[in-house]
Motif scaffolding. Structure first.
Motif, PDB file in Angstrom:
ATOM      1  N   UNK A 123     -18.100  55.354 -36.233  1.00 36.94           N
ATOM      2  CA  UNK A 123     -17.572  56.564 -35.605  1.00 36.94           C
ATOM      3  C   UNK A 123     -16.053  56.494 -35.423  1.00 36.94           C
ATOM      4  N   UNK A 124     -15.418  57.670 -35.468  1.00 35.70           N
ATOM      5  CA  UNK A 124     -13.972  57.752 -35.230  1.00 35.70           C
ATOM      6  C   UNK A 124     -13.703  57.286 -33.801  1.00 35.70           C
ATOM      7  N   UNK A 125     -12.787  56.345 -33.657  1.00 37.24           N
ATOM      8  CA  UNK A 125     -12.424  55.831 -32.334  1.00 37.24           C
ATOM      9  C   UNK A 125     -10.921  55.598 -32.279  1.00 37.24           C
ATOM     10  N   UNK A 126     -10.343  55.672 -31.073  1.00 36.84           N
ATOM     11  CA  UNK A 126      -8.923  55.322 -30.951  1.00 36.84           C
ATOM     12  C   UNK A 126      -8.747  53.810 -31.016  1.00 36.84           C
ATOM     13  N   UNK A 127      -7.499  53.366 -31.187  1.00 36.31           N
ATOM     14  CA  UNK A 127      -7.210  51.924 -31.143  1.00 36.31           C
ATOM     15  C   UNK A 127      -7.483  51.411 -29.736  1.00 36.31           C
ATOM     16  N   UNK A 128      -7.787  50.112 -29.628  1.00 30.82           N
ATOM     17  CA  UNK A 128      -8.041  49.507 -28.313  1.00 30.82           C
ATOM     18  C   UNK A 128      -6.781  49.596 -27.454  1.00 30.82           C
TER      19      UNK A 128
END
Ligand SMILES: [Zn+2]
Length: 331
Positions: free
Chosen positions: A201-206
């Protein structure tokens, strides 16, 4: 001689498209649950009922290991942790969802809005996706204290044996698998699922400000890393256990490369944004499920870009992708 861990699989109902989620009970010291299911009365009753059948109550549970932050896996953690008094263990990236679920989900949602904008997703579809996001949150957790963080290479006692922690980002950036080498047992969560290709899934950077993680690339690398282990049985987050992990991984990796090639064929020399491509591939998918489709196509675009087959161009804040030509290659 070694001890084979005793593992019970409890299918717990979810209100989501994916169907039931598997919670595992590892019998022995410490008595451990792997994941807990979504926050719903049905999931609660199913878990308590399954425990009773195995001869336990919630109070007997000493430890809960969360495999990743998805609502179907951890939604009812607050209630289960409180009623059992069990210690909660999770990856350092899962922690934000346990400490501060509302803010963390909001950060993920805001990031997805930026991606939708760059992808030229129509407002109507964005509204549908956001509504499905809100539906998901209804089954989510309250803040829950974490007793111990689990990271790559850590060892953890559960169900009478010692497990090794593998951090396997892909399906989700925080996903962990647990491996018991002596019995060649893997707790795979959603990293490996028999019947469905688990969607990165599309996720932001940590860390804020870093570039978007290329989850499909990570996923393929982590599938291959896990396939190199000796595994007799892998227990999945959904559906039946997997016995031929190597065979399944080969099949999955081949599927992703084939899909990427199909997407490349669509271009025929034109430039397209992510929404165009998603509509070409997944026109039949209803609007509120388009997030999965967008995630999948973006993953394959990342793969094609890494292999030097696509280039990108920004026009009016929208990203256009185009097959790399000879001229590009010699530039
Ligand atoms: Zn998941």
């Amino acid at each position: 001689m070694f001890i084979t861990p005793t593992i019970h699989q409890f299918p717990i109902p979810t209100p989501f498209m994916v169907g039931p989620v598997n919670v595992y009970l590892l019998e022995g010291d410490p008595l451990t649950l792997i994941d807990v299911g979504p926050n719903s009365p049905e999931a609660y009753d199913a878990l308590v009922g399954a425990l009773a059948q195995a001869g336990y109550t919630l109070r007997d549970i000493q430890q809960i290991i969360i495999t990743h932050h998805h609502t179907d896996h951890l939604g009812q953690i607050s209630r289960i942790a409180e009623e059992s008094g069990a210690k909660v263990l999770a990856h350092s990236l899962t922690r934000a969802f346990l400490d501060n679920p509302t803010t963390t989900h909001e950060r993920y949602k805001l990031f997805s809005q930026v991606i939708f904008h760059e992808a030229a997703v129509p407002d109507e579809v964005v509204r549908h996706i956001n509504r499905s996001y809100e539906f998901l949150q209804r089954y989510g957790n309250q803040p829950t204290p974490v007793f111990r963080l689990l990271d790559e290479g850590d060892r953890v006692e559960a169900g009478g044996v010692e497990w090794q922690v593998y951090h396997t980002p892909g399906h989700a950036g925080d996903l962990i698998c647990l491996y018991h080498a002596a019995s060649q047992t893997l707790i795979a969560s959603d990293h490996i699922i028999l019947k469905i290709s688990s969607n990165p899934l599309i996720e932001p950077a940590a860390v804020e400000g870093q570039s978007r993680p290329r989850r499909l690339l990570e996923y393929i690398a982590q599938l291959q890393r896990i396939a190199a282990l000796d595994i007799r049985i892998a227990y999945s987050g959904h559906g039946a256990p997997v016995e031929d992990v190597r065979g399944l991984v080969e099949k999955r990796v081949a599927f992703h490369h084939k899909r990427a090639a199909q997407i490349l064929d669509f271009f025929e020399g034109h430039a397209y944004h992510l929404w165009d491509l998603t509509e070409k591939m997944f026109a039949h998918v209803p609007s509120d499920e388009k997030y999965l489709a967008l995630s999948e196509v973006l993953g394959h675009i990342d793969l094609l870009e890494r292999d030097g087959k696509l280039t990108r161009d920004y026009r009016d804040g929208i990203v256009y992708w185009q097959p790399r030509t000879e001229a590009h290659q010699h530039r």
